[in-house]
Motif scaffolding. Sequence first.
Motif, PDB file in Angstrom:
ATOM      1  N   ARG A  26      29.556  36.740  30.175  1.00  0.00           N
ATOM      2  CA  ARG A  26      29.237  36.445  28.777  1.00  0.00           C
ATOM      3  C   ARG A  26      27.921  37.087  28.358  1.00  0.00           C
ATOM      4  NH1 ARG A  26      28.879  30.426  26.270  1.00  0.00           N
ATOM      5  NH2 ARG A  26      26.988  30.366  27.511  1.00  0.00           N
ATOM      6  N   ARG A  56      28.625  40.683  27.808  1.00  0.00           N
ATOM      7  CA  ARG A  56      29.407  40.874  26.583  1.00  0.00           C
ATOM      8  C   ARG A  56      28.534  40.732  25.336  1.00  0.00           C
ATOM      9  NH1 ARG A  56      32.668  37.148  27.421  1.00  0.00           N
ATOM     10  NH2 ARG A  56      31.992  35.590  25.907  1.00  0.00           N
ATOM     11  N   ARG A  57      27.637  39.752  25.339  1.00  0.00           N
ATOM     12  CA  ARG A  57      26.755  39.568  24.182  1.00  0.00           C
ATOM     13  C   ARG A  57      25.797  40.749  24.024  1.00  0.00           C
ATOM     14  NH1 ARG A  57      25.324  33.060  24.832  1.00  0.00           N
ATOM     15  NH2 ARG A  57      27.272  32.285  23.901  1.00  0.00           N
ATOM     16  N   LEU A 106      26.454  43.788  24.970  1.00  0.00           N
ATOM     17  CA  LEU A 106      27.282  44.888  24.485  1.00  0.00           C
ATOM     18  C   LEU A 106      27.492  44.772  22.978  1.00  0.00           C
ATOM     19  CD1 LEU A 106      29.116  47.329  24.905  1.00  0.00           C
ATOM     20  CD2 LEU A 106      30.926  45.760  25.646  1.00  0.00           C
ATOM     21  N   GLU A 107      27.736  43.563  22.511  1.00  0.00           N
ATOM     22  CA  GLU A 107      27.903  43.351  21.065  1.00  0.00           C
ATOM     23  C   GLU A 107      26.622  43.680  20.313  1.00  0.00           C
ATOM     24  OE1 GLU A 107      29.079  39.288  20.944  1.00  0.00           O
ATOM     25  OE2 GLU A 107      31.154  39.685  21.570  1.00  0.00           O
ATOM     26  N   GLN A 108      25.481  43.315  20.907  1.00  0.00           N
ATOM     27  CA  GLN A 108      24.198  43.615  20.266  1.00  0.00           C
ATOM     28  C   GLN A 108      23.983  45.127  20.159  1.00  0.00           C
ATOM     29  OE1 GLN A 108      20.775  41.672  22.049  1.00  0.00           O
ATOM     30  NE2 GLN A 108      19.396  43.242  21.271  1.00  0.00           N
ATOM     31  N   ARG A 112      26.291  47.420  20.048  1.00  0.00           N
ATOM     32  CA  ARG A 112      27.230  47.947  19.053  1.00  0.00           C
ATOM     33  C   ARG A 112      26.757  47.673  17.636  1.00  0.00           C
ATOM     34  NH1 ARG A 112      32.826  46.135  22.114  1.00  0.00           N
ATOM     35  NH2 ARG A 112      33.386  48.182  22.951  1.00  0.00           N
ATOM     36  N   GLU A 113      26.168  46.482  17.447  1.00  0.00           N
ATOM     37  CA  GLU A 113      25.639  46.162  16.117  1.00  0.00           C
ATOM     38  C   GLU A 113      24.493  47.091  15.759  1.00  0.00           C
ATOM     39  OE1 GLU A 113      24.547  42.073  16.218  1.00  0.00           O
ATOM     40  OE2 GLU A 113      26.618  41.339  16.280  1.00  0.00           O
ATOM     41  N   PRO A 143      26.942  51.122  15.462  1.00  0.00           N
ATOM     42  CA  PRO A 143      28.399  51.025  15.537  1.00  0.00           C
ATOM     43  C   PRO A 143      29.072  52.324  15.977  1.00  0.00           C
ATOM     44  CG  PRO A 143      27.573  50.049  13.497  1.00  0.00           C
ATOM     45  CD  PRO A 143      26.436  50.783  14.117  1.00  0.00           C
ATOM     46  N   VAL A 147      31.125  53.867  24.111  1.00  0.00           N
ATOM     47  CA  VAL A 147      31.020  52.808  25.120  1.00  0.00           C
ATOM     48  C   VAL A 147      31.826  53.198  26.359  1.00  0.00           C
ATOM     49  CG1 VAL A 147      31.472  50.388  25.666  1.00  0.00           C
ATOM     50  CG2 VAL A 147      30.705  51.017  23.366  1.00  0.00           C
ATOM     51  N   GLU A 175      32.725  51.687  30.325  1.00  0.00           N
ATOM     52  CA  GLU A 175      32.633  50.529  31.211  1.00  0.00           C
ATOM     53  C   GLU A 175      33.285  50.877  32.541  1.00  0.00           C
ATOM     54  OE1 GLU A 175      33.486  46.661  29.402  1.00  0.00           O
ATOM     55  OE2 GLU A 175      33.802  47.673  27.478  1.00  0.00           O
TER      56      GLU A 175
END
Length: 326
Positions: free
Chosen positions: A21, A24-25, A27-29, A31-32, A35, A39, A41
């Motif tokens: 988690r 994942r968070r 990674l989201e940060q 991307r934000e 954008p 990516v 992995e």
Amino acid sequence: MASLYSSVLLVSGGVEFLTERAVRRALEQAREADPEASVSEVDGARVGPGELTVMTGPSLFSARSVVVVRGIESLPAAAAEELLAYAAAPDADVALLLSHGGGQKGKGVLDKLRRCSAVEEVKVAAPKPWEAGRWVSAEVRHLGGSISSDAADLLVAAVGHDLRSLAAAADQLVDASTGADGKRRPIDVTLTRQYFGGRAEVRGFDIADAAIDGQLADALEQLRWAIGNNVAPVLITSAFASGLRSLARYGVASSQGLQEAELARAVGAPPFRLKKLRTQLRGWDAAGIATAVGVVARADLDVKGAADPLFALERMVLDVAGARSR
């Protein structure tokens, strides 16, 4: 957390759910922040020679890139050397996210990464059993809600200590507490019981608390509901045994002048539970607790044998309540 680009984020710990988690968070940060970033992995065990160099190198399709390497404890030796070389001088347009599964495997690489100034480490760890309610409260706050301590304890009793299940339950309660106008009301025991009160474990602990509190009519009423709804009798005797053990440990530990956190560890209960135990103990002495423990042990044998479970459990409730000193 600072910008993930031009740095290396290392997530370490032995709890797969929390580690994944956190990655994942992050990674989201990333991307934000961009954008358009590419990516990549990869699992650490599958990284071939030169692959990390290619993944962290300039991209033909985007200015920035995010590289996720999970399980760096399994990196082959050549890939580990490439990783350490990169971490010593990371690229300004690359966000490198690493996870280590805990334990001694790959500790040499882990220790060397920790010495790199560009590496930011996030350590994750499962809460102790007595900290589970506090963990739920923090989870709800992260989701933008709030929950009372009693409701957090009730949720733990209902769902158990599996963090993935607790996180999902917290998310469900936050969603349920959100009105049509988008405003969130505090999550209380009533709302928690509405969604999770039918769990067998909760019913067992409710019955036990009522009997230990001397609320005989309430305990018997809840017991009959539980049996009528096919709650396993052994879950009810288990809840009684757990409640009485906590009460006995609290009786011993509370006289030692311990701080609340130390007292919770000694009792093996969340800090939020201590107030309830303090109140319950006023109606008990050591002899009464010992008698009640014997009553529960006998009832547990009865319900596992050929005895009528309702009769055995009703007798247990009556005898436990009768063992109170006042």
